[in-house]
Design an enzyme around this catalytic site. Structure first.
Site, PDB file in Angstrom:
ATOM      1  N   GLU A 151     -49.586  29.117 -19.366  1.00  0.00           N
ATOM      2  CA  GLU A 151     -49.385  29.786 -18.083  1.00  0.00           C
ATOM      3  C   GLU A 151     -48.051  29.448 -17.418  1.00  0.00           C
ATOM      4  OE1 GLU A 151     -54.039  30.380 -16.697  1.00  0.00           O
ATOM      5  OE2 GLU A 151     -52.903  28.711 -15.854  1.00  0.00           O
ATOM      6  N   GLU A 345     -57.933  33.918 -21.574  1.00  0.00           N
ATOM      7  CA  GLU A 345     -58.934  33.312 -20.704  1.00  0.00           C
ATOM      8  C   GLU A 345     -59.582  34.430 -19.885  1.00  0.00           C
ATOM      9  OE1 GLU A 345     -57.382  30.160 -18.278  1.00  0.00           O
ATOM     10  OE2 GLU A 345     -56.310  29.227 -19.949  1.00  0.00           O
ATOM     11  N   GLU A 393     -61.568  20.827 -12.002  1.00  0.00           N
ATOM     12  CA  GLU A 393     -62.210  22.115 -12.243  1.00  0.00           C
ATOM     13  C   GLU A 393     -63.731  22.032 -12.328  1.00  0.00           C
ATOM     14  OE1 GLU A 393     -60.263  23.956 -15.584  1.00  0.00           O
ATOM     15  OE2 GLU A 393     -58.457  24.400 -14.428  1.00  0.00           O
TER      16      GLU A 393
END
Length: 675
Positions: A151, A345, A393
């Site tokens: 990313e 994803e 997360e």
């Protein structure tokens, strides 16, 4: 691998983290993934500290065993270079590799993406760990391909505004401009006494008292984008050398603005992107999207925000001026296993990072998967396999809950029939033109709160989708000869070469539609001495007369042969020089002035109005011989490989074409011969 070896339908995968769980869970997880119908597993994108816990001390055993465990279940492995997370020992030994934010502050260790792309020491370590991994796994039979880093640009990390980047920027400028006089002239530095007398005086464009020079901003964005392209190319070169026959991709981000994706995608076999529809709606929705719209689509995301990113990443490799790459960038392998893009994803439950993180509606995960296929995805990989039980997360979902029981998304994946989702081309006859340099310039001086490059671009994209059209998102310099219609919503930077390409396309029969601020800026970031439309003036047959930034509640009526409409946020009018006015402003300071103009098959829309844009596009599309299918809100059509995906993103049933579409649902139907 030959085309005959390619899969016939959509394949599925997941992102898994064996380093996060006890080893006795690896084999059961792999078996469960295979039983669910998954074909791929992505591994190791954040595992540098486990792969190299101390400088030069590699611990491969755990990853060796993990790869073999998944391979035993006939799962193909996508390995990642772990460079998004440099470990603590490297950062503390070389703190100069850390990036600086837009406030000039060092971005510290303790999260991810904490590095400066310009850092020579970090570039050395990036090449070293990439080579070590490629030597170890590059020809492993279970390794199908590689994802570089993770990313690029996420968390505003596409640009460092200090450290190594700040040190390197003056040399980049010197190479581009040659002399300070040339730079000062190009940037218009005589304004506000901004002229430089030494290259060392030039710093990144931050912390100025008021807005920085937009030419300075534009060149820094170009410079920073080039650094990412260099960084990526170094990894690709190593992987091509040591892992022949495997695909190379990168997982790009939602509406990311920090670099030129066409440039950075050079040398990849295909692009991937990370699709989080509900988080996108809350966190990345362009300015101007109404709160009631966000609430309506809170549990699904908005179809056109998701669709735009699918169409962007379907076309980002090999589009426009970056097609063919550069001498130092390795080119895609001719036997790439997959011709389409991937969703690396895919959200499969609530996310953890948006302002609001609702549970997706029943059916949403299946709908997202089918939409990705219909827009050209060959593989959809779900994030993540099991919800994380530690660190940042823990609130993010997985196909398994924290306690390893299947989540609602797991059930939807299990129920998917991917055999009804065949691979093949997306038959788009409409191109939507996109350009990151225009994005940087537009957003450097938007001149209207509530409007941005993305907001204007997505408005035109949504109008096309609401009319039932499939759309290719392509670079503004792409070959347009195969398209019936090309739409340029916000290409504010147009030079002579680009104007020539558009004129050639128009002469060849492609209908061109442009939005406000088209060709307002020069490649240097200023405006044309002759005014908008600069080198496009002859093709458009007009020049700019006035522009009006409309505050909320201040509207501008538009009327003409295409009906009555109300513009908001932005309105610009034109002085005609061969073009005809299709609509004029009614009342206000622009009264009677041209709002929509056309010369031959080139149309310009000067007013920001959803209904006006849709009406003009309807006429252009029909005139170009393309079938127009007006759709209810939240209903969308997408075509691929001779099939039509009919989608209802609404939380209630929708009526369309004699059918009652259940809420949050899709159906695959054969494409009608006339469509």
């Amino acid at each position: 691998m030959t085309p005959a070896d390619l899969p016939a339908h959509l394949l599925l995968g997941s992102c898994d983290y064996p380093e996060h769980v006890p080893q006795d869970r690896w084999a059961p997880y792999a078996a469960q993934q295979r039983a669910l119908g998954l074909s791929y597993v992505r591994l190791a994108e954040f595992a540098w500290s486990r792969l190299e816990p101390r400088p030069g001390e590699y611990t491969w055993t755990w990853l060796d065993e993990a790869v073999e465990t998944y391979a035993a279940q006939d799962l193909k492995v996508v390995l990642c270079t772990p460079t998004a997370t440099p470990p603590a020992w490297l950062v503390r030994a070389h703190p100069e590799l850390l990036a600086h934010d837009a406030q000039g502050r060092v971005r510290e260790f303790g999260s991810r993406r904490h590095y400066d792309f310009a850092s020579p020491v970090y570039r050395d370590h990036s090449r070293r760990i990439t080579r070590a991994m490629a030597e170890r796994y590059g020809q492993h039979p279970a390794v199908a391909g590689w994802q570089t880093d993770n990313e690029f640009g996420c968390h505003a990390t596409g640009r460092s505004y200090g450290g190594a980047s700040a040190e390197r920027f003056p040399a980049w400028l010197a190479a581009k401009y040659g002399t300070l006089d040339a730079l000062n002239d190009a940037w218009g530095n005589v304004f506000w006494s901004m002229e430089y007398s030494d290259w060392a005086q030039i710093k990144p464009p931050i912390l100025t008292v008021t807005e920085p020079n937009p030419s300075h901003v534009l060149d820094y964005a170009r410079f920073a984008s080039g650094l990412i392209a260099e960084f990526q190319a170094e990894q690709l070169t190593i992987l091509r050398e040591l892992s022949p026959g495997r695909f190379l991709t990168h997982n790009f981000m939602i509406f990311e603005t920090g670099f030129d994706h066409y440039e950075v995608a050079t040398g990849l076999d295909f692009a991937s992107w990370d699709n989080y529809p509900t988080g996108m709606l809350e966190f990345f929705a362009p300015p101007g999207m109404a709160e009631d719209v966000k609430t309506r689509f809170a549990r699904t995301g908005h179809p056109d925000l998701v669709g735009f990113n699918h169409d962007l990443y379907r076309g980002v490799v090999g589009s426009g001026k970056w097609k063919g790459g550069t001498a130092q960038t390795p080119q895609p392998t001719p036997h790439s296993p997959q011709p389409g893009f991937w969703v690396m994803e895919q959200q499969c439950g609530p996310v953890n990072w948006a302002p609001h993180n609702p549970l997706p509606a029943p059916g949403a995960v299946a709908l997202w998967t089918a939409q990705a296929w219909a827009h050209g995805a060959d593989v959809v990989s779900y994030f993540r396999w099991r919800a994380a039980t530690m660190a940042q997360e823990v609130m993010h979902s997985g196909l398994l809950r924290h306690d390893e029981t299947p989540s609602p998304g797991h059930a939807e994946v299990a129920a998917l029939d991917t055999a009804q989702l065949p691979l093949g081309p997306v038959p788009a006859r409409v191109a939507l033109l996109h350009d990151y340099e225009s994005l940087w310039l537009y957003d450097a001086q938007p001149h209207a709160a509530g409007l941005s490059y993305w907001a204007q671009t997505v408005t035109y994209y949504a109008a096309l989708r609401s009319l039932g059209l499939d759309v290719d998102v392509v670079h503004a310099d792409a070959d347009l000869s195969g398209y019936a219609v090309a739409v340029a919503p916000a290409i504010t930077l147009v030079d002579g070469a680009r104007a020539g390409r558009w004129a050639q396309a128009a002469a060849g029969g492609t209908a061109l539609v442009c939005g406000p601020r088209t060709a307002f800026r020069t490649p240097g970031g200023g405006t044309w001495e002759e005014g908008q439309f600069g080198p496009l003036a002859g093709l458009v047959g007009a020049s700019l007369l006035n522009y009006d930034s409309l505050r909320p509640g201040l509207a501008q009526d538009v009327g003409g042969s295409i009906g009555a409409h109300s513009a908001h946020t932005w309105a610009e009018s034109y002085r005609l020089n061969g073009a005809q006015a299709l609509a004029t402003y009614q009342g206000g300071p622009l009264d009677g002035q041209a709002a929509v103009i056309r010369q031959d098959n080139v149309t310009v829309i000067g007013a920001h109005s959803d209904t006006l844009i849709r009406a003009v596009l309807t006429g252009v599309l029909t005139g170009a011989g393309l079938p127009v299918t007006p759709l209810p809100d939240g209903v969308r059509l997408s075509r691929r490989a001779g099939q039509v995906l009919v989608q209802n993103w609404n939380p209630e049933p929708a009526e369309w074409n004699g059918q009652t579409l259940p809420p949050v649902s899709f159906a695959v139907q054969p494409e009608a011969p006339h469509a």
